[in-house]
Write an enzyme that holds these catalytic residues in place. Structure first.
Site, mmCIF file in Angstrom:
data_model
loop_
_atom_site.group_PDB
_atom_site.id
_atom_site.type_symbol
_atom_site.label_atom_id
_atom_site.label_comp_id
_atom_site.label_asym_id
_atom_site.label_seq_id
_atom_site.Cartn_x
_atom_site.Cartn_y
_atom_site.Cartn_z
ATOM 1 N N LYS A 129 0.855 -1.189 0.000
ATOM 2 C CA LYS A 129 0.000 0.000 0.000
ATOM 3 C C LYS A 129 0.884 1.229 0.000
ATOM 4 C CE LYS A 129 -4.429 1.017 0.220
ATOM 5 N NZ LYS A 129 -5.601 0.195 -0.155
ATOM 6 N N ASP A 163 -7.142 4.358 -4.267
ATOM 7 C CA ASP A 163 -7.797 4.214 -2.965
ATOM 8 C C ASP A 163 -8.406 5.596 -2.697
ATOM 9 O OD1 ASP A 163 -7.843 2.173 -0.510
ATOM 10 O OD2 ASP A 163 -7.576 4.136 0.367
HETATM 11 P P1 NDP Z 1 -13.048 7.919 -2.479
HETATM 12 O O1 NDP Z 1 -11.975 8.911 -2.294
HETATM 13 O O2 NDP Z 1 -13.643 7.719 -3.820
HETATM 14 O O3 NDP Z 1 -14.253 8.241 -1.481
HETATM 15 C C1 NDP Z 1 -14.048 8.292 -0.108
HETATM 16 C C2 NDP Z 1 -15.370 8.646 0.556
HETATM 17 O O4 NDP Z 1 -15.229 8.483 1.964
HETATM 18 C C3 NDP Z 1 -15.772 10.079 0.316
HETATM 19 O O5 NDP Z 1 -17.158 10.195 0.362
HETATM 20 C C4 NDP Z 1 -15.127 10.788 1.519
HETATM 21 O O6 NDP Z 1 -15.751 11.997 1.877
HETATM 22 C C5 NDP Z 1 -15.351 9.762 2.602
HETATM 23 N N1 NDP Z 1 -14.291 9.894 3.601
HETATM 24 C C6 NDP Z 1 -12.959 9.749 3.397
HETATM 25 N N2 NDP Z 1 -12.281 10.002 4.508
HETATM 26 C C7 NDP Z 1 -13.208 10.318 5.426
HETATM 27 C C8 NDP Z 1 -13.134 10.676 6.770
HETATM 28 N N3 NDP Z 1 -11.947 10.782 7.407
HETATM 29 N N4 NDP Z 1 -14.290 10.908 7.435
HETATM 30 C C9 NDP Z 1 -15.490 10.812 6.800
HETATM 31 N N5 NDP Z 1 -15.617 10.489 5.500
HETATM 32 C C10 NDP Z 1 -14.496 10.241 4.835
HETATM 33 O O7 NDP Z 1 -12.460 6.552 -1.904
HETATM 34 P P2 NDP Z 1 -12.972 5.064 -2.143
HETATM 35 O O8 NDP Z 1 -14.449 5.039 -2.300
HETATM 36 O O9 NDP Z 1 -12.127 4.452 -3.159
HETATM 37 O O10 NDP Z 1 -12.574 4.388 -0.745
HETATM 38 C C11 NDP Z 1 -13.482 4.269 0.345
HETATM 39 C C12 NDP Z 1 -13.023 3.164 1.279
HETATM 40 O O11 NDP Z 1 -12.971 1.910 0.555
HETATM 41 C C13 NDP Z 1 -11.601 3.328 1.854
HETATM 42 O O12 NDP Z 1 -11.581 2.754 3.148
HETATM 43 C C14 NDP Z 1 -10.755 2.480 0.916
HETATM 44 O O13 NDP Z 1 -9.560 2.064 1.541
HETATM 45 C C15 NDP Z 1 -11.695 1.317 0.679
HETATM 46 N N6 NDP Z 1 -11.446 0.510 -0.510
HETATM 47 C C16 NDP Z 1 -11.353 1.063 -1.751
HETATM 48 C C17 NDP Z 1 -11.157 0.263 -2.857
HETATM 49 C C18 NDP Z 1 -11.144 0.817 -4.245
HETATM 50 O O14 NDP Z 1 -11.054 0.013 -5.185
HETATM 51 N N7 NDP Z 1 -11.252 2.119 -4.451
HETATM 52 C C19 NDP Z 1 -10.961 -1.180 -2.717
HETATM 53 C C20 NDP Z 1 -11.155 -1.679 -1.383
HETATM 54 C C21 NDP Z 1 -11.366 -0.845 -0.323
HETATM 55 P P3 NDP Z 1 -15.002 13.389 1.538
HETATM 56 O O15 NDP Z 1 -15.198 13.585 0.073
HETATM 57 O O16 NDP Z 1 -15.692 14.375 2.381
HETATM 58 O O17 NDP Z 1 -13.552 13.209 1.912
HETATM 59 O O1 2IT Z 2 -7.988 -1.505 -0.532
HETATM 60 C C1 2IT Z 2 -7.946 -2.000 -1.678
HETATM 61 O O2 2IT Z 2 -8.088 -3.208 -1.865
HETATM 62 C C2 2IT Z 2 -7.758 -1.094 -2.815
HETATM 63 N N1 2IT Z 2 -7.690 0.113 -2.628
HETATM 64 C C3 2IT Z 2 -7.625 -1.646 -4.208
HETATM 65 C C4 2IT Z 2 -6.230 -2.119 -4.470
HETATM 66 C C5 2IT Z 2 -5.929 -2.519 -5.884
HETATM 67 O O3 2IT Z 2 -4.740 -2.800 -6.122
HETATM 68 O O4 2IT Z 2 -6.808 -2.574 -6.740
#
Ligand code: NDP
Ligand code: 2IT
Length: 446
Positions: A127, A167
């Site tokens: 990561k 992420d």
């Molecule tokens: P994005 O940046 O697209 O969206 C993040 C969302 O979470 C936004 O709505 C953001 O709000 C909110 N958020 C982030 N930080 C905070 C905080 N400290 N407090 C409250 N709200 C918060 O990210 P993703 O959707 O990609 O990721 C969301 C979660 O999923 C994370 O935990 C990530 O690690 C996990 N994840 C993502 C994957 C992927 O493929 N993208 C895969 C597996 C897991 P705001 O805009 O106000 O910051």
């Molecule tokens: O938390 C996760 O699994 C991710 N942000 C996706 C990682 C990836 O390599 O697609």
């Protein structure tokens, strides 16, 4: 409780990584499940697999200088933690968020090892990220930051070495700038060095949707075991980013109704069901806030700093960030009749909240299993890049759905084997650990 044979390893994690509380939490959450595994597999203890798995293979920290549109210089810190390569090249996302420090990157990298193992794909765990805040930055500023970040990162990554993706704060736009700079520095069109690429230049169909869709497929499998389904279910989905949006899309497709989502400023409540087209336009095109959604959507209400977990639901999907769902929130969910909590985010539910849910017999799907669809589809993107092929949406989505069903069944079966029927946390930790641990033993002391 930690097994007495494992407690010293955990104490060592705390001693070696002072102040990295999220990493301590993630390590403890895995280690508590492993006592019975060492009893059954003494070779894993003999080869000190737990001690080795808790220590990253390599940690890179670097300076990222860049200039904003007015010419002012900013200095951020960049990270890449290459945690474990027993099963394949390091694989895992990059997070750009002001809260990023080594402890966050390590917790995510550690989780990623077991998650990636559960997918059965040939990917190790890693990561990275930066404390850069992309909010309110222009495209040019984001591009200059990404170029500076990659100017150091490029020497550590590669199709066979380490394959980053997105992420929080890193989506297709950022992956584009990062890929462009990698290509420029190395003079190689190495598609497999990053995943989450744009569809016209090596990206895979379904990668954008994969984490949210996958979490919903996983939820459907969990509910099936209990004779329930998402059809007709009322759901809440925290966050409104990549994972949340596509979780909402798939819940709707399966007959559920999502009545609430959020961002770090507040919560929107939309009893008629979230209007996905409006939400996508505001979040994906205009990069707006959920407050803007509420202003444009009749019947929806918005509360600054609101508490999404107080809204009654059948199924809750925390899809924003770590430790967003506390014991108090879990109690509110139980009171509202919630039947299942499925983690789209990484470690969004605190250990105390998991205890509250377990006590109340709420089904709980941990992130390292439930959100593995994103990285699994990244591995499918790598597969397409390696064979210079391009699969259709429906073929790729079918593969994703099969992978999620397999992960569900593996976790469910493993939990039962270890006398923990229905405990997906134990099932995921044990099954993931066994895959990585056995590969580490086979590969010798490295
Ligand atoms: P994005 O940046 O697209 O969206 C993040 C969302 O979470 C936004 O709505 C953001 O709000 C909110 N958020 C982030 N930080 C905070 C905080 N400290 N407090 C409250 N709200 C918060 O990210 P993703 O959707 O990609 O990721 C969301 C979660 O999923 C994370 O935990 C990530 O690690 C996990 N994840 C993502 C994957 C992927 O493929 N993208 C895969 C597996 C897991 P705001 O805009 O106000 O910051
Ligand atoms: O938390 C996760 O699994 C991710 N942000 C996706 C990682 C990836 O390599 O697609």
């Amino acid at each position: 409780m930690l097994d007495e044979k494992i407690a010293p390893s955990y104490e060592e994690v705390i001693r070696r990584n002072p102040g990295e509380v999220e990493f301590h939490q993630a390590a403890r959450e895995v280690l508590v499940s492993l006592g019975p595994v060492l009893a059954k597999h003494p070779e894993l203890a003999e080869h000190k697999v737990i001690e080795r798995i808790c220590e990253p293979e390599r940690q890179i920290i670097f300076r990222v200088p860049w200039q904003d549109d007015s010419g002012e210089v900013h200095i951020n810190r960049g990270f890449r933690v290459e945690f474990n390569s027993a099963l394949g090249p390091y694989k895992g996302g990059l997070r750009f968020h002001p809260s990023v420090y080594l402890g966050i990157v390590k917790f995510l990298g550690f989780e990623q090892i077991f998650k990636n193992a559960l997918t059965s794909m040939p990917i190790g765990g890693g990561k990275g990220g930066s404390d850069f805040d992309p909010k309110n930055r222009s495209d040019d500023e984001v591009m200059r930051f990404c170029q500076s970040f990659m100017t150091e990162l490029y020497r550590h990554i590669g199709e066979y070495t380490d394959v980053p993706a997105g992420d929080i704060g890193v989506g297709t736009r950022e992956i584009g700038y990062l890929f462009g700079q990698y290509k420029r520095i190395t003079n190689r069109y190495e598609s497999g060095v990053l995943t989450g690429k744009g569809l016209e230049w090596g990206g895979a169909l379904v990668r954008t949707e994969a984490t949210g869709y996958g979490a919903v497929f996983f939820a459907e499998e969990m509910l099936k075991v209990r004779g329930q389904s998402l059809d007709g279910a009322t759901c809440v989905v925290s966050g409104s980013g990549n994972v949340a949006i596509y979780a909402i899309e798939k819940i709707r497709a399966l007959g559920g109704r999502v009545v609430s989502c959020s961002d770090s400023d507040g919560v929107v409540h939309d009893p008629a069901g979230i209007d996905l087209e409006l939400l996508k336009r505001i979040k994906e095109v205009e990069r707006g806030r959920v407050k803007d959604y509420a202003e444009q959507r009749g019947g929806a209400t918005y509360r600054d700093g609101g508490d999404i977990w107080r809204i009654p639901c059948d199924v809750a999907f925390p899809c924003a960030t770590q430790n967003e769902l506390t014991a108090k929130n879990a109690a509110a969910l139980v009171e509202g009749g919630c039947q299942a909590v499925v983690e789209g985010a990484n470690m969004p539910t605190t250990p105390e909240a998991v205890d509250v849910l377990t006590e109340a017999k709420v089904a709980f799907g941990p992130g390292k299993a439930a959100n593995a669809g994103g990285v699994a589809t990244s591995a499918l993107e790598m597969q397409q890049n390696a064979s210079r092929d391009r699969w259709t949406f429906s073929h790729t989505e079918k593969r994703l759905s099969e992978i999620m069903t397999d992960i569900h069944d593996l976790c469910h079966r493993t939990a039962a084997e270890y006398g923990r029927e229905g405990d997906y946390v134990a099932g995921a930790n044990i099954a993931g650990f066994l895959r990585v641990g056995e590969a580490m033993v086979a590969q010798g002391l490295i």
